[in-house]
Design an enzyme around this catalytic site. Structure first.
Site, PDB file in Angstrom:
ATOM      1  NE  ARG A  10      23.992 -99.913 -46.643  1.00  0.00           N
ATOM      2  CZ  ARG A  10      22.770 -99.844 -46.130  1.00  0.00           C
ATOM      3  NH1 ARG A  10      21.744-100.412 -46.735  1.00  0.00           N
ATOM      4  NH2 ARG A  10      22.564 -99.184 -45.006  1.00  0.00           N
ATOM      5  CB  ILE A  11      26.800 -93.983 -50.635  1.00  0.00           C
ATOM      6  CG1 ILE A  11      27.889 -94.561 -49.723  1.00  0.00           C
ATOM      7  CG2 ILE A  11      26.868 -92.455 -50.620  1.00  0.00           C
ATOM      8  CD1 ILE A  11      27.733 -94.237 -48.247  1.00  0.00           C
ATOM      9  CB  CYS A 149      33.275 -92.947 -44.555  1.00  0.00           C
ATOM     10  SG  CYS A 149      34.046 -94.589 -44.537  1.00  0.00           S
ATOM     11  NE  ARG A 194      39.466-105.465 -47.158  1.00  0.00           N
ATOM     12  CZ  ARG A 194      39.269-104.196 -47.468  1.00  0.00           C
ATOM     13  NH1 ARG A 194      40.250-103.311 -47.288  1.00  0.00           N
ATOM     14  NH2 ARG A 194      38.126-103.796 -47.965  1.00  0.00           N
ATOM     15  CG  ASN A 308      30.744 -96.775 -41.858  1.00  0.00           C
ATOM     16  OD1 ASN A 308      30.590 -97.014 -40.659  1.00  0.00           O
ATOM     17  ND2 ASN A 308      30.361 -97.614 -42.807  1.00  0.00           N
TER      18      ASN A 308
END
Length: 326
Positions: A10-11, A149, A194, A308
């Site tokens: 993603r980043i 983030c 989670r 984010n």
């Protein structure tokens, strides 16, 4: 400045997208990408993004290269970065999420790169730097963490508030979109809550932001607590901060103070926006002024949005530029 993106998730993909679209004047050249995924998968996921939409250009792949708008970027698939020859690389952008030990974090240096910037918290980093909070701590460190983030959203805000008002104590809740650390359906994880389906429930959990803020703003140690609620949206998160301050302030004065922050890092909006309206914003935080007020002269509430992925990737680029100018 020649960089290698290690980890094209993603980043990593968002950094490259910005460098090729909104940040073409950065002086950064992506000279290579390293990811364990096959090249055709890397090309596909860059071309078609579920959050930011299709890449606005031509994406292809051939013979070990990712081809974007006529340019070619070599792609390697080394599980251990130190096995590559990176002597031509000034900076490794480590976006793998696994650079948590000294031997892994230093693999880029072992391969010949000049420095490593880690896209997340890492105890193996020589220093953790958040722009707008502790910029001067960067020095000549060769392994640097860009924190998280949420920390990038919170720390510059706290620095601004503490300078102007004196932060006595506070609590921050991040309302955070789900991430790949959560399962799509109920499945075992280390944390019971989670382990539940990330897109179906609001999930109370922890955040590293308070500990990281203490790293970058050590004088606030013991004054801040933080928690998180993961929510079923794909992008854009928020922080909700309540703090006690030393110097009295009115709601009008407080909003003026927020609007006077560095706009490159802390943006503001007076509009009644929702999370999807902030997608693709490059600031570390966008303060929603109508949601910010002084409950009493010495108690304040701040609510702000942050993308984010896009905002954090923008700070990765800014930090890379600073490291290149040392």
């Amino acid at each position: 400045m020649r960089v290698l993106v290690n980890g094209f998730g993603r980043i990593g993909r968002t950094i490259l997208r910005q460098l090729l679209t909104t940040r073409t004047d950065s002086g950064i050249t992506v000279a290579g990408i390293n990811d364990i995924a096959p090249l055709d998968m890397c090309a596909y996921l860059f071309a078609y993004d579920s959050v930011f939409g299709p890449y606005p250009g031509v994406v292809g792949q051939a013979d070990g290269y990712l081809m974007i708008d006529g340019a070619t970027i070599p792609v390697s698939h080394a599980a251990d970065l130190s096995t590559l020859d990176l002597r031509c690389i000034d900076l490794v952008l480590d976006c793998t999420g696994i650079a948590r030990t000294a031997d892994i974090a230093a693999r880029g240096l072992a391969a010949g790169a000049g420095a490593v910037l880690i896209s997340g918290p890492s105890p193996a980093a020589e220093v953790t730097v958040v722009l707008g909070a502790n910029d001067a701590d960067l020095g000549d460190a060769r392994i640097v963490s860009n924190a998280s983030c949420t920390t990038n959203a919170l720390a510059p805000l706290l620095r601004h508030l503490d300078t102007a008002l004196g932060v006595v104590a506070g609590h921050m809740t991040t309302i955070h979109c789900y991430t790949s650390s959560q399962p799509m359906t109920d499945a075992p994880r280390g944390d019971f809550a989670r382990s539940r389906a990330g897109a179906l429930s609001m999930v109370p959990t922890t955040t590293s932001a308070a500990a990281l803020v203490t790293q970058v703003l050590p004088h606030l140690a013991g004054r801040l607590t933080a928690s998180a609620v993961r929510v079923p949206v794909a992008s854009v998160s928020a922080i909700d901060l309540t703090a006690t301050v030393d110097r009295a302030v009115t709601t009008e004065g407080f909003r003026d103070l927020l609007a006077a922050a560095d706009p490159a890092l802390i943006g503001t909006t007076a509009l009644p926006l929702v999370s999807s309206d902030l997608r693709g914003r490059p600031e570390s935080l966008i303060v929603a002024l109508p949601e910010c007020f002084a409950t009493t002269p010495h108690q304040i509430r701040v609510f702000g949005w942050y993308d984010n992925e896009w905002g954090f990737s923008a700070r990765m680029i800014d930090m890379a530029v600073r490291m290149g100018h040392r």
